[in-house]
Design a protein around this motif. Structure first.
Motif, PDB file in Angstrom:
ATOM      1  N   GLU A 176       1.195  -1.363  -0.289  1.00 12.61           N
ATOM      2  CA  GLU A 176       0.295  -0.043  -0.292  1.00 12.61           C
ATOM      3  C   GLU A 176       0.677   1.153   0.125  1.00 12.61           C
ATOM      4  OE1 GLU A 176      -3.327   0.258   0.042  1.00 12.61           O
ATOM      5  OE2 GLU A 176      -3.085  -2.082  -0.184  1.00 12.61           O
ATOM      6  N   LEU A 177       2.170   1.084  -0.302  1.00 10.54           N
ATOM      7  CA  LEU A 177       2.814   2.405   0.048  1.00 10.54           C
ATOM      8  C   LEU A 177       2.848   3.052  -1.571  1.00 10.54           C
ATOM      9  CD1 LEU A 177       4.752   4.093   1.582  1.00 10.54           C
ATOM     10  CD2 LEU A 177       6.792   2.472   0.840  1.00 10.54           C
ATOM     11  N   ARG A 178       3.299   4.394  -1.206  1.00  7.35           N
ATOM     12  CA  ARG A 178       2.483   5.243  -1.727  1.00  7.35           C
ATOM     13  C   ARG A 178       3.182   6.590  -1.824  1.00  7.35           C
ATOM     14  NH1 ARG A 178      -1.444   2.364  -2.135  1.00  7.35           N
ATOM     15  NH2 ARG A 178      -1.217   0.926  -4.189  1.00  7.35           N
ATOM     16  N   PRO A 179       3.848   7.415  -2.387  1.00  4.53           N
ATOM     17  CA  PRO A 179       3.350   8.842  -2.183  1.00  4.53           C
ATOM     18  C   PRO A 179       2.323  10.085  -2.072  1.00  4.53           C
ATOM     19  CG  PRO A 179       5.100   8.583  -3.998  1.00  4.53           C
ATOM     20  CD  PRO A 179       4.209   7.071  -3.533  1.00  4.53           C
ATOM     21  N   GLY A 180       1.839  10.652  -0.863  1.00  4.38           N
ATOM     22  CA  GLY A 180       0.738  10.734  -0.931  1.00  4.38           C
ATOM     23  C   GLY A 180      -0.061  10.189   0.037  1.00  4.38           C
ATOM     24  N   SER A 181       0.358   9.017   0.656  1.00  5.71           N
ATOM     25  CA  SER A 181      -0.306   8.181   1.842  1.00  5.71           C
ATOM     26  C   SER A 181       0.069   8.584   3.317  1.00  5.71           C
ATOM     27  CB  SER A 181      -0.175   6.401   1.192  1.00  5.71           C
ATOM     28  OG  SER A 181       1.176   6.060   1.168  1.00  5.71           O
ATOM     29  N   ARG A 182      -0.902   8.004   4.100  1.00  2.00           N
ATOM     30  CA  ARG A 182      -0.435   7.997   5.500  1.00  2.00           C
ATOM     31  C   ARG A 182       0.271   7.354   6.268  1.00  2.00           C
ATOM     32  NH1 ARG A 182      -2.477  13.450   7.423  1.00  2.00           N
ATOM     33  NH2 ARG A 182      -3.563  14.838   5.807  1.00  2.00           N
ATOM     34  N   GLU A 183       0.570   7.212   6.743  1.00  2.00           N
ATOM     35  CA  GLU A 183       1.404   6.287   8.053  1.00  2.00           C
ATOM     36  C   GLU A 183       0.645   5.522   8.414  1.00  2.00           C
ATOM     37  OE1 GLU A 183       3.820   7.890  11.248  1.00  2.00           O
ATOM     38  OE2 GLU A 183       5.389   8.411   9.489  1.00  2.00           O
ATOM     39  N   ARG A 249      11.395  -3.958   7.871  1.00  4.53           N
ATOM     40  CA  ARG A 249      11.625  -3.852   6.599  1.00  4.53           C
ATOM     41  C   ARG A 249      12.070  -2.317   6.358  1.00  4.53           C
ATOM     42  NH1 ARG A 249      14.121  -7.943   7.384  1.00  4.53           N
ATOM     43  NH2 ARG A 249      13.215  -9.571   6.743  1.00  4.53           N
ATOM     44  N   THR A 250      12.414  -1.978   4.909  1.00  5.58           N
ATOM     45  CA  THR A 250      12.301  -0.544   4.917  1.00  5.58           C
ATOM     46  C   THR A 250      12.359  -0.732   3.406  1.00  5.58           C
ATOM     47  OG1 THR A 250      13.731   0.288   6.731  1.00  5.58           O
ATOM     48  CG2 THR A 250      13.541   1.438   4.794  1.00  5.58           C
ATOM     49  N   ALA A 251      11.138   0.770   2.696  1.00  5.55           N
ATOM     50  CA  ALA A 251      10.919   0.631   1.425  1.00  5.55           C
ATOM     51  C   ALA A 251      11.239   1.642   0.797  1.00  5.55           C
ATOM     52  CB  ALA A 251       9.659   0.382   1.366  1.00  5.55           C
ATOM     53  N   VAL A 252      11.041   2.368   0.174  1.00  2.86           N
ATOM     54  CA  VAL A 252      10.918   3.340  -0.712  1.00  2.86           C
ATOM     55  C   VAL A 252       9.943   3.718  -1.168  1.00  2.86           C
ATOM     56  CG1 VAL A 252      12.503   5.600  -1.931  1.00  2.86           C
ATOM     57  CG2 VAL A 252      14.397   2.944  -1.338  1.00  2.86           C
ATOM     58  N   ALA A 253       9.371   5.110  -1.374  1.00  2.00           N
ATOM     59  CA  ALA A 253       7.968   5.317  -1.304  1.00  2.00           C
ATOM     60  C   ALA A 253       8.829   6.452  -3.347  1.00  2.00           C
ATOM     61  CB  ALA A 253       7.543   6.520  -0.348  1.00  2.00           C
ATOM     62  N   GLY A 254       7.758   5.484  -4.159  1.00  2.00           N
ATOM     63  CA  GLY A 254       7.930   6.057  -5.362  1.00  2.00           C
ATOM     64  C   GLY A 254       9.897   5.729  -5.677  1.00  2.00           C
TER      65      GLY A 254
END
Length: 372
Positions: A176-183, A249-254
């Motif tokens: 669900e991670l994408r720019p504009g989403s919230r934590e 884990r860590t993921a990059v948004a965009g």
């Protein structure tokens, strides 16, 4: 994972009980009077409803070393294993005086010499000597910790099942991670996936956060909205079947920002050193040394802690270095190992993995080793 109120599997509960009885012999305990929920379940194999959560100490379980008999606080026998007879159950009461009278009525109360407890409130510190008039009251938590620190084969299976749920939840949140989403929306996706997998009790509260580009440990921004290029850390924890599974884990948004790939390489180098430190017979402080060897700053959270029925020892932290100075890792331990590297202008790469220490070396119980 089943959600019915069923006792733990026979081999699981009997294997754990054997370890506790052995530690009672090592610590010269005639009786154990337990109140902490994880300890109660470890010994009895019974999921309990009405005494779970944070509360003052109460005598929820009594274990007799000589006979292996268990006396359990329970208002009914649903979920109680067959070896604990109904005549060994005593009802729930909020009165410490009533519970003390129950303990007085045990056949071993007058003959017990050493009685261990896993905690004591001021009230029960005054009442228990009346229940066991000829006994010395001692710390029984040491015996429980010694028993719980090394896992049986059946416990490893149970931890794997909890980890499967945590990893499923983690994948759902990252999806669900994408720019504009919230934590908050990412955390919601994590909790939804966990519940669909049959576990409604998370083991962690802070499931997703944007790592700061300006400070090693702080949150990135107050509105908790995710911007392009943010490094977002995920920590999924599931409490299933009484056991905790944790993965991070860590993921990059965009699009990946410049320099992020090198940061993930640093993270991989650190985690490899952390895993290599998880050897039977090695000092626990070797996990702290791994950060120094990798040239990384120690994080504020523990570098490692035991996994099992809760947040188990050892807890390896820079703030608690003295307490683990003499701790030696043993075959059979399962550790949640945390990696954390930060770069100004980018953010942090956070990882958490479950490592089973064996005689043949560390075995990784989580999948997708590394950062991305």
């Amino acid at each position: 994972m089943a959600t019915e109120t069923l006792p733990d599997e026979r081999a699981l509960r009997f294997g754990r009980r054997e370890r506790v009885l052995a530690q009672m012999a090592n610590h010269d305990l005639d009786l154990l009077v337990l109140g902490r929920q994880a300890n109660v379940r470890y010994v009895s194999g019974t999921p309990q409803l009405w005494v779970a959560g944070t509360r003052p100490f109460g005598p929820i379980l009594v274990l007799e070393r000589a006979t292996g008999e268990i006396h359990l606080n329970s208002t009914w026998d649903e979920g109680v294993p067959e070896e604990i007879g109904r005549d060994r159950l005593y009802g729930l009461s909020w009165s410490p005086f009533t519970l003390t009278e129950v303990l007085k009525g045990l056949s071993v109360s007058g003959t017990a010499r050493r009685v261990g407890t896993d905690a004591l409130s001021p009230t029960f510190a005054q009442l228990l000597p009346d229940a066991f008039p000829n006994a010395e009251l001692v710390d029984g938590e040491a015996a429980m910790r010694a028993a719980r620190r090394v896992k049986t084969a059946e416990e490893i299976t149970a931890i794997r099942q909890a980890l499967d749920v945590a990893q499923t939840a983690l994948s759902a949140a990252i999806g669900e991670l994408r720019p504009g989403s919230r934590e908050q929306s990412l955390l919601g996706a994590m909790m939804e996936a966990m519940t669909l997998a049959g576990v409604s009790t998370p083991a962690t509260q802070n499931g997703a956060w944007v790592t700061s580009r300006e400070h090693p440990w702080r949150r990135a921004r107050e509105d908790r909205r995710i911007q392009p290029g943010d490094l977002v850390a995920f920590a999924a924890g599931a409490l299933g079947g009484g056991y905790v599974g944790e993965v991070g884990r860590t993921a990059v948004a965009g699009d990946e920002p410049s320099g992020a790939a090198a940061l993930f390489v640093r993270s991989k180098s650190l985690t490899e050193k952390l895993f290599a430190a998880c050897r039977a017979g090695a000092p626990a402080v070797g996990l702290l040394d791994a950060y120094d060897q990798a040239g990384e700053a120690l994080p504020p959270m523990p570098v490692a802690h035991g996994l099992g029925m809760g947040f188990d020892p050892p807890v390896v932290s820079a703030e608690l270095a003295r307490s683990v100075a003499d701790t030696i890792l043993e075959a059979g331990m399962v550790l949640a190992v945390t990696g954390y590297v930060w770069q100004e202008g980018l953010g942090a790469v956070f990882t958490r993995d479950a490592v089973h220490i064996t005689e043949d070396g560390p075995v990784l119980l989580t999948s997708s080793q590394g950062g991305q």
